[in-house]
Design an enzyme around this catalytic site. Sequence first.
Site, PDB file in Angstrom:
ATOM      1  CB  SER A   1      -0.969   0.009   1.182  1.00 35.19           C
ATOM      2  OG  SER A   1      -2.068  -0.835   0.925  1.00 35.19           O
TER       3      SER A   1
ATOM      4  CE  LYS B   1      -4.727   1.763  -0.961  1.00 43.10           C
ATOM      5  NZ  LYS B   1      -4.052   0.514  -0.551  1.00 43.10           N
TER       6      LYS B   1
ATOM      7  CB  SER C   1      -4.662   1.560   3.478  1.00 43.31           C
ATOM      8  OG  SER C   1      -3.772   1.258   2.431  1.00 43.31           O
TER       9      SER C   1
ATOM     10  CE  LYS D   1      -1.493   4.061   2.487  1.00 36.73           C
ATOM     11  NZ  LYS D   1      -1.617   2.916   3.417  1.00 36.73           N
TER      12      LYS D   1
END
Length: 290
Positions: A55, A58, A115, A217
Amino acid sequence: MTKMTSRLRATALSSALLISAFAQAEAGQASFVVDARSGQVLEASNQDDLNYPASLTKMMTLYLAFEALHQGRLTWEQKLTMSENAESKEPFKLAIGAGRQVTLREAVESIVVLSANDSAVAIAEQLGGSEQAFARAMTDKAHQLGMKDTVFKNPSGLPDPEQVTTARDMATLGVSLMRDFPEEFKLFSMRGFQFRGMKLRGHNNLMYRYDGVDGIKTGYTDASGYNVVTSALKGGRRVVGVVMGEKTASIRDDKMAGLLDSTLSPSTATAYTTPGTQPGATMTDIQPTK
């Protein structure tokens, strides 16, 4: 040998080399810490090994969304429609149902905090028409930013053997977000948000346990292991750290906390670039300080 045979052999060789490169990507442990203002590398281990971003992908989806906002191609209150493709992306998602809409702001906040895979796909389809077209734009932007070893294949980070990056490249992306979109970057400090009456809490535990951390993140798949990119500010020093390929979230977080302890301590302080200047996002290979 015919021209057709030559072309086929050349194509086969190119494909074999590409497959070989992707085969090297695995959940290998890597770390990288950089001074976000000066570009000085503070810690580095396996920083150029190929790994799967999960992720962390992203971050680039949001970079292109912020870029579209600044260019007038999107607005915060613009409605994005969840396609059946977006709705199908498990496990983390808003799950409002195919055909329903969210604003860009809701989509961005859900990506930052939860997420949300469906929100990432909705942004991709709005801007690129399809996940595949948007992923090509993601890769192009990555290379423009100096992320020379990164290839994106989707906007969410869901498993794809051809979607690869390095710890150095992820730090480059973190610094680029901070540098190019300083106001939007503040969103990464969100610990939770309200979505249509529901209070939702994020799962970036470093935000709760380490003073000075303000994003950005986390990521995990079976193939990637546990990843994180972290921004932290302490004693006037701003760093971006990356940890990839750890076996558990707690090991990942402990490792990042240790890296921040060592690089944000007074003994590691160095002269910054002139305040207000913008160093390039690509990190230079100089001897890391401990």
